[in-house]
Design a protein around this motif. Structure first.
Motif, PDB file in Angstrom:
ATOM      1  N   TYR A 149      47.635  39.598  38.112  1.00 56.44           N
ATOM      2  CA  TYR A 149      47.702  40.765  37.529  1.00 56.44           C
ATOM      3  C   TYR A 149      49.209  41.094  38.153  1.00 56.44           C
ATOM      4  CZ  TYR A 149      48.107  45.350  35.773  1.00 56.44           C
ATOM      5  OH  TYR A 149      48.643  46.571  35.472  1.00 56.44           O
ATOM      6  N   LYS A 150      49.041  41.068  39.459  1.00 57.50           N
ATOM      7  CA  LYS A 150      50.388  41.619  40.227  1.00 57.50           C
ATOM      8  C   LYS A 150      51.407  40.693  40.010  1.00 57.50           C
ATOM      9  CE  LYS A 150      47.560  43.405  44.146  1.00 57.50           C
ATOM     10  NZ  LYS A 150      47.310  43.275  45.459  1.00 57.50           N
ATOM     11  N   GLU A 151      51.396  39.531  39.619  1.00 55.90           N
ATOM     12  CA  GLU A 151      52.490  38.496  39.474  1.00 55.90           C
ATOM     13  C   GLU A 151      52.723  38.410  37.839  1.00 55.90           C
ATOM     14  OE1 GLU A 151      54.527  37.324  41.837  1.00 55.90           O
ATOM     15  OE2 GLU A 151      53.233  38.010  43.330  1.00 55.90           O
ATOM     16  N   LYS A 152      52.073  39.261  37.113  1.00 54.80           N
ATOM     17  CA  LYS A 152      52.157  39.097  35.601  1.00 54.80           C
ATOM     18  C   LYS A 152      52.066  37.576  35.186  1.00 54.80           C
ATOM     19  CE  LYS A 152      52.679  43.517  35.295  1.00 54.80           C
ATOM     20  NZ  LYS A 152      51.643  44.297  34.942  1.00 54.80           N
ATOM     21  N   ASP A 202      28.786  36.882  33.394  1.00 52.41           N
ATOM     22  CA  ASP A 202      29.703  37.131  32.304  1.00 52.41           C
ATOM     23  C   ASP A 202      30.617  38.456  32.576  1.00 52.41           C
ATOM     24  OD1 ASP A 202      28.626  35.130  30.801  1.00 52.41           O
ATOM     25  OD2 ASP A 202      27.300  36.559  29.363  1.00 52.41           O
ATOM     26  N   ASN A 203      30.080  39.277  33.383  1.00 54.21           N
ATOM     27  CA  ASN A 203      31.076  40.448  33.855  1.00 54.21           C
ATOM     28  C   ASN A 203      31.622  40.472  35.148  1.00 54.21           C
ATOM     29  OD1 ASN A 203      28.424  40.668  35.212  1.00 54.21           O
ATOM     30  ND2 ASN A 203      28.604  42.970  34.998  1.00 54.21           N
ATOM     31  N   TRP A 204      31.863  39.199  35.615  1.00 54.40           N
ATOM     32  CA  TRP A 204      32.283  38.948  37.003  1.00 54.40           C
ATOM     33  C   TRP A 204      33.558  39.464  37.371  1.00 54.40           C
ATOM     34  CZ3 TRP A 204      37.093  36.584  38.067  1.00 54.40           C
ATOM     35  CH2 TRP A 204      37.515  36.065  36.774  1.00 54.40           C
ATOM     36  N   PHE A 205      34.512  39.976  36.308  1.00 60.44           N
ATOM     37  CA  PHE A 205      35.940  40.233  36.625  1.00 60.44           C
ATOM     38  C   PHE A 205      35.555  41.827  36.375  1.00 60.44           C
ATOM     39  CE2 PHE A 205      34.974  39.022  32.226  1.00 60.44           C
ATOM     40  CZ  PHE A 205      35.247  40.372  31.461  1.00 60.44           C
ATOM     41  N   LYS A 206      34.550  42.445  36.294  1.00 61.37           N
ATOM     42  CA  LYS A 206      34.169  44.102  36.100  1.00 61.37           C
ATOM     43  C   LYS A 206      33.334  44.510  37.437  1.00 61.37           C
ATOM     44  CE  LYS A 206      34.004  44.304  31.135  1.00 61.37           C
ATOM     45  NZ  LYS A 206      33.592  44.777  29.857  1.00 61.37           N
ATOM     46  N   ASN A 211      42.101  45.347  45.325  1.00 62.80           N
ATOM     47  CA  ASN A 211      42.733  46.546  45.102  1.00 62.80           C
ATOM     48  C   ASN A 211      43.271  46.522  43.730  1.00 62.80           C
ATOM     49  OD1 ASN A 211      44.831  44.941  45.410  1.00 62.80           O
ATOM     50  ND2 ASN A 211      45.973  46.160  46.972  1.00 62.80           N
ATOM     51  N   CYS A 212      42.525  46.303  42.811  1.00 64.58           N
ATOM     52  CA  CYS A 212      42.653  46.207  41.274  1.00 64.58           C
ATOM     53  C   CYS A 212      41.615  46.694  40.546  1.00 64.58           C
ATOM     54  CB  CYS A 212      42.947  44.849  40.850  1.00 64.58           C
ATOM     55  SG  CYS A 212      44.352  43.751  41.256  1.00 64.58           S
TER      56      CYS A 212
END
Length: 869
Positions: A247-250, A266-270, A277-278
């Motif tokens: 996300y930082k590097e787009k 399924d919700n690993w990114f949440k 620090n995102c």
């Protein structure tokens, strides 16, 4: 797979809650008595990079409970599980393995979890003659019989993902990929296998990055080297670190695609992680659109396996065992069926060894770390295992790895959507619904070409369809009118059955508008040839009925009135309708036969036309490849040439016949002039539409609008020209009664031809009466003038003659000198002097005859001489 688990769980949890309670009570109250125990040493990672033991341990205990209750499996033995938390750490696992081996009792089998621990245990176990059966190891390095001779696993190898990935790379014609991996053996060996496979497929790994704990530098290098297709190999905790840096590097969006492992939650990114620090929103944005490949770990079918449980039953019991924990937050929930089937595979293998060992005078309880015979029997039993488990069919390959299918999914809007399956044993890639990329579009290391089908504008389709529907209603009204009034004399004289055929043909032609507007947006490509056939048959048969019936009328009129005079009257009196119907039948049969031959010899199918690639605004890395579907056949131009040539000749002949018969009047077909106008209309529109639609075939909106509107207009004009005048005549003149009704009113029935002749004579009689009246007024005026002139001449002669002559000629007309009767200079000679007044004008009443006796044949020649002078 977790989504499949949840759907199955909701259907089964209520059904089995009571049964599970009874099962637990019975198991507590009825312990196994008099059975010898066999001990299984297990390492379940309850924390760490992959906390799979949170769900796999309860699943294994469920299997042990059922096995120990079965009287047909190890009836003299009881299996007992001795387990520790390895934390998915090889160092911790080394200490725990030492405790298992050097602490009583003796373990007959070892069951490790994650790959790094399984590698350590499997390599050391051969020194103690121990079979190792793993439920959660995917490292390709474990598929090595020389290094791990006694290793088996119910979890397929991670290399099973690689054939699927290569298939997808080839599907979208990618030639360059990049990789980023966590530096553990499982991912290193997986990447080595992937590199060999892509090299064979002609695909290059242009960028290869790795990291141990911090992926920031590796992600920056991917950005710097312009990586587009990226394969990520790391555990779930590291995945959150990677995508925070992404996300930082787009390094996300429609220009990039990520391939990840599918066994994350399924919700690993949440999940909140203090090591990043995102925010959740940032993580959700970064991971959207990535693709996962996942081993199918739960049988999607409702099949009862060796444990007498379906996959739904298993999930219900597992949720009961977990005490209502959220599956998405429970580590190893997806792999739990594999742990359950691993215990059953071990129990069945041990049960299979009882007989051979007994024949050798040995028993399972005699096992020790120096006994290779018992180890060999267990190895052979596991190697030949084959049974239905809750994860599907369980069978091991020569390297001891499980064979299975691969599920392909893509994250769209925070939810994983299934794309398809890949069967590595058959090399079969099957898709859900369609094979198009779902989401932001597939990027590449170079400009990507995205295929995009062009479909007909729905506004145009709906608008034209409304007109076509109204036209069909108009056709129904005309057909109903014609049928209802078929006994009316005026309608009978227009051959109503042919008019009915015209109305039906017009409605069929209008019905063809609907399949003309149907394309791949409405039907699947497999059903599209059926739509093509509907178009062809409706247009062909509709034209034959509508135009053929009109053509037949014109043909008959032209045939009759171009015969010799001696045969004309005879033919006019003997019109045989069956000949008209036979003519239409012949035209219709020719069309049916030609269409059948076309359909059998060279059937229509779907062809795709490709257009010039287009670049969307604001995106220099993507090109759109427009595609358009057509109905076509192998020799389409030949068939169209035959059909257009035949129809074109009919149209030209119809125009010629209509022109030739435009001035002919006949009572047998009283609407042939209207038919001629309709033929002009159809012929002109058809001759314009056919070439124009061929020119506009690549412009779907213009082609459909032109062809369909030509059909609509020609049908509307045909129906209005043929039927509206009949409706108007019957309404304005009140000629609704049939011949039978007129007979009841008048008591007699007259012949159609006699009645028409009578009406014509009445009109002529009125015209003659008017002419006669005008001539009588003129004759009266001329007589007055003649009398005045005779009186004037008499006075002039009286002044020049003697008194004797005056007295003798006062009562007579002078006849001595013809020149004395000459008119003054400049005056015309009076008519009465040259042509005497016919005697008939002496009695004006003789000019008037009864109306019933006046005709062209009984007019006196003297009358005609006067009337036409």
């Amino acid at each position: 797979m977790a989504r499949l688990c949840q759907s199955l769980l909701r259907r089964a949890v209520v059904r089995y809650s009571l049964t599970l309670t009874l099962t637990v009570l019975l198991s507590c109250s009825c312990p196994a008595l008099g059975k010898k125990k066999l001990y299984i040493g297990a390492l379940f990672p309850m924390s760490g990079g992959w906390p799979g033991g949170q769900a796999c341990l309860p699943a294994a205990q469920m299997a042990l409970d059922l096995v120990n209750k079965r009287a047909d499996i190890l009836p003299d033995y009881e299996l007992e599980l001795i387990h520790y938390d390895s934390m998915c750490d090889p160092g911790e696992a080394t200490k725990l393995l030492y405790d298992l081996l050097y602490t009583e009792p003796i373990k007959i089998v070892l069951m490790p979890g994650c790959s790094s621990v399984s590698t350590l245990v499997a390599e050391a176990s051969r020194m103690w003659n121990l079979i190792v059966l793993s439920y959660g190891s995917s490292s390709p390095a474990l598929s090595n019989r020389q290094r791990f001779p006694t290793f088996f696993r119910t979890h397929p190898s991670a290399t099973l993902h690689n054939p699927t990935r290569v298939q997808l790379f080839q599907k979208w014609k990618w030639t360059k990929i990049a990789t980023i991996q966590q530096t553990t053996e499982v991912f290193t060996s997986t990447l080595d296998d992937l590199e060999e496979r892509v090299k064979e497929a002609g695909i290059e790994i242009s960028v290869r990055q790795s990291f141990l704990t911090d992926p920031a530098v590796a992600v920056k290098n991917l950005k710097r080297q312009d990586a587009r297709i990226i394969v990520g190999l790391f555990y779930e905790t590291e995945a959150r670190k990677v995508f925070c840096e992404v996300y930082k590097e787009k390094l996300y969006g429609k220009k990039y695609v990520w391939f990840l492992i599918g066994w994350y939650a399924d919700n690993w990114f949440k999940i909140k992680d203090p090591s990043i620090n995102c925010t959740i929103e940032q993580m959700t944005e970064a991971v959207d659109g990535h693709v996962t490949t996942e081993i199918v770990m739960l049988n999607p079918e409702t099949v009862r396996g060796v444990s007498n449980l379906t996959s739904q039953d298993f999930l219900a019991q597992l949720m009961f065992k977990l005490g209502g924990k959220n599956p998405e937050e429970t580590g190893g929930f997806q792999e739990a069926p594999l742990a359950y089937d691993a215990v059953w595979a071990l129990a069945l293998a041990l049960n299979k060894t009882v007989g051979p060992l007994k024949a050798k005078g040995r028993r399972l309880e005699d096992f020790n770390y120096n006994n290779r015979d018992i180890t060999f029997e267990i190895y052979r039993a596991l190697n030949t295992s084959s049974f239905e488990g809750v994860s599907g069919h369980v069978v091991f390959d020569a390297q001891g790895s499980r064979m299975a299918w691969t599920l392909i999914e893509q994250l769209q809007g925070g939810t994983y959507k299934k794309i398809g399956y890949y069967d590595s044993t058959k090399g079969n890639l099957s898709w859900y619904g369609n094979d198009k990329w779902i989401g932001s579009g597939p990027p590449a290391d170079q400009t990507v070409v995205i295929e995009e089908f062009r479909y007909l504008s729905q506004k145009i389709f709906v608008s034209v369809s409304v007109f076509a529907g109204l036209g069909i209603l108009l056709g129904i009204v005309c057909l109903t009118f014609n049928i209802y009034n078929s006994n009316v004399r005026y309608i009978q004289n227009s051959q109503p059955y042919l008019n009915n055929m015209t109305a039906v043909g017009c409605m069929m032609a209008l019905a063809a508008v609907f399949p003309l507007g149907i394309d791949g947006l409405h039907v699947h490509r497999r059903q599209f040839p059926v739509v093509c056939q509907f178009r062809l048959w409706l247009l062909g048969l509709g034209f034959s009925l509508a135009y053929g019936s009109m053509f037949t009328k014109i043909w008959w009129v032209h045939t009759v009135f171009t015969k010799k005079d001696e045969k004309k009257d005879k033919r006019k009196q003997h019109l045989e309708p069956w000949k008209l119907y036979a003519t239409v039948g012949v035209l219709l049969s020719i069309d049916i036969l030609s269409l059948m031959i076309w359909q059998i010899v060279d059937p229509l199918h779907v062809t795709v036309e490709k257009f010039t690639r287009e670049a969307p605004k604001g995106d220099l890395d993507v090109l759109i490849q427009p595609l358009l579907e057509h109905c076509s056949s192998e020799k389409m131009n030949t068939w169209l040439g035959v059909v257009y040539g035949y129809k074109g000749l009919l149209l030209l002949l119809g125009i010629f016949l209509a022109y030739e018969t435009k001035s002919i009047s006949t009572e047998k077909i009283n609407d042939h002039r209207a038919v001629g106008m309709a033929i002009y209309n159809v012929a002109v529109l058809c001759m314009i539409t056919a070439p124009v639609t061929m020119i506009l075939s690549s412009q779907q909106d213009a082609s459909f609008a032109f062809a369909s509107l030509a059909i609509v207009f020609s049908v509307y004009i045909t129906l209005v020209v043929l039927f509206v005048p009949k409706m108007r005549r019957l309404i304005t003149r009140g000629e609704w009664q049939s011949d039978a009704q007129e007979t009841m009113k008048t008591g007699s029935s007259t012949n159609n031809n006699d009645e028409e002749k009578s009406r014509q004579l009445e009109r002529e009689n009125k015209e003659l009466q008017k002419i006669i009246q005008e001539k009588e007024e003129r004759v009266s005026e001329l007589r007055n003038q003649l009398s005045e002139r005779q009186a004037l001449r008499s006075r002039r002669r009286a002044s020049t003659v003697t008194n004797q002559n005056h007295s003798s000629s006062s009562n007579a007309i002078p006849q001595s000198d013809p020149r004395s009767l000459a008119p003054p200079p400049g005056y015309p000679t009076p008519i009465s002097d040259i042509h005497p007044i016919p005697p008939s004008f002496g009695n004006p009443s003789s000019l008037y005859l009864p109306d019933s006796k006046i005709s062209r044949n009984n007019c006196h020649t003297s009358h005609l001489q006067l009337l036409y002078k």
